[in-house]
Design a protein around this motif. Structure first.
Motif, short mmCIF file in Angstrom:
data_model
loop_
_atom_site.label_atom_id
_atom_site.label_comp_id
_atom_site.label_asym_id
_atom_site.label_seq_id
_atom_site.Cartn_x
_atom_site.Cartn_y
_atom_site.Cartn_z
N SER A 3 0.85 -1.18 0.00
CA SER A 3 0.00 0.00 0.00
C SER A 3 0.89 1.24 0.00
CB SER A 3 -0.90 -0.02 1.23
OG SER A 3 -1.74 1.10 1.22
N TYR A 4 0.80 2.01 -1.05
CA TYR A 4 1.67 3.18 -1.22
C TYR A 4 0.91 4.47 -0.98
CZ TYR A 4 4.67 -0.28 -3.41
OH TYR A 4 5.45 -1.38 -3.65
N ILE A 5 1.66 5.52 -0.74
CA ILE A 5 1.07 6.84 -0.55
C ILE A 5 0.50 7.31 -1.89
CG2 ILE A 5 1.59 9.26 -0.02
CD1 ILE A 5 3.66 8.19 2.00
N THR A 6 -0.76 7.74 -1.85
CA THR A 6 -1.44 8.15 -3.08
C THR A 6 -1.95 9.58 -3.04
OG1 THR A 6 -3.52 7.24 -2.24
CG2 THR A 6 -2.18 5.80 -3.64
N TYR A 43 -0.67 12.40 4.67
CA TYR A 43 -0.72 11.46 3.56
C TYR A 43 -1.88 10.48 3.73
CZ TYR A 43 1.28 7.97 6.68
OH TYR A 43 1.49 7.10 7.72
N LYS A 45 -3.34 6.59 1.89
CA LYS A 45 -3.09 5.46 1.00
C LYS A 45 -4.42 4.96 0.45
CE LYS A 45 0.97 3.97 3.56
NZ LYS A 45 1.60 2.85 4.30
N PRO A 51 0.19 5.37 -7.20
CA PRO A 51 1.02 5.87 -6.11
C PRO A 51 1.76 7.16 -6.50
CG PRO A 51 2.08 4.02 -7.18
CD PRO A 51 0.71 4.16 -7.80
N ASN A 99 7.72 4.14 -6.04
CA ASN A 99 6.61 4.57 -5.20
C ASN A 99 7.12 5.11 -3.87
OD1 ASN A 99 5.01 3.46 -7.23
ND2 ASN A 99 4.94 1.49 -6.22
N VAL A 101 6.90 5.72 0.00
CA VAL A 101 6.31 5.05 1.15
C VAL A 101 6.65 5.84 2.41
CG1 VAL A 101 6.40 2.75 0.12
CG2 VAL A 101 8.32 3.56 1.46
#
Length: 109
Positions: A3-6, A43, A45, A51, A99, A101
């Motif tokens: 799960s990446y920062i979006t 941020y 996710k 991402p 990506n 994180v």
């Protein structure tokens, strides 16, 4: 699946912090303005969104046009009281992007 920062946002006061928290954002608990009014990056996710792979800062108008043309998204909160400084991010998922994180070191003081 990782799960990446979006999504990223910026808070400049307590009311904005409460709003972002209510919308599911998490605060990076380090102020960008030590010694002054707190400025925090937040941020989120979202596994269904691309991402964030690049972050930039603009500090003069000419930079904004280039970032817009390159596909960056502006976080529309001025980070400076002495001029205009804005945070921008780019979302992509190509083989050439890494990506972003959240790092464990962000919680250390």
């Amino acid at each position: 699946m990782a799960s990446y920062i979006t999504d990223i946002a910026v808070s400049l006061n307590q009311a904005e912090e409460q709003n972002l928290q209510a919308r599911g954002f998490k605060k990076i608990n380090v102020s960008l303005n030590p010694g002054g009014n707190p400025v925090h990056i937040w941020y989120k996710k979202n596994p269904e969104a691309d991402p964030i792979t690049r972050i930039q800062v603009s500090f003069e108008d000419g930079m904004c046009d280039g970032l817009i043309n390159a596909g960056y998204t502006k976080v529309n909160r001025n980070l400076s009281t002495g001029g205009e400084v804005f945070l921008w991010y780019f979302s992509s998922s190509t083989e050439f992007d890494t990506n972003i994180v959240r790092s464990r070191c962000l919680h250390q003081h």
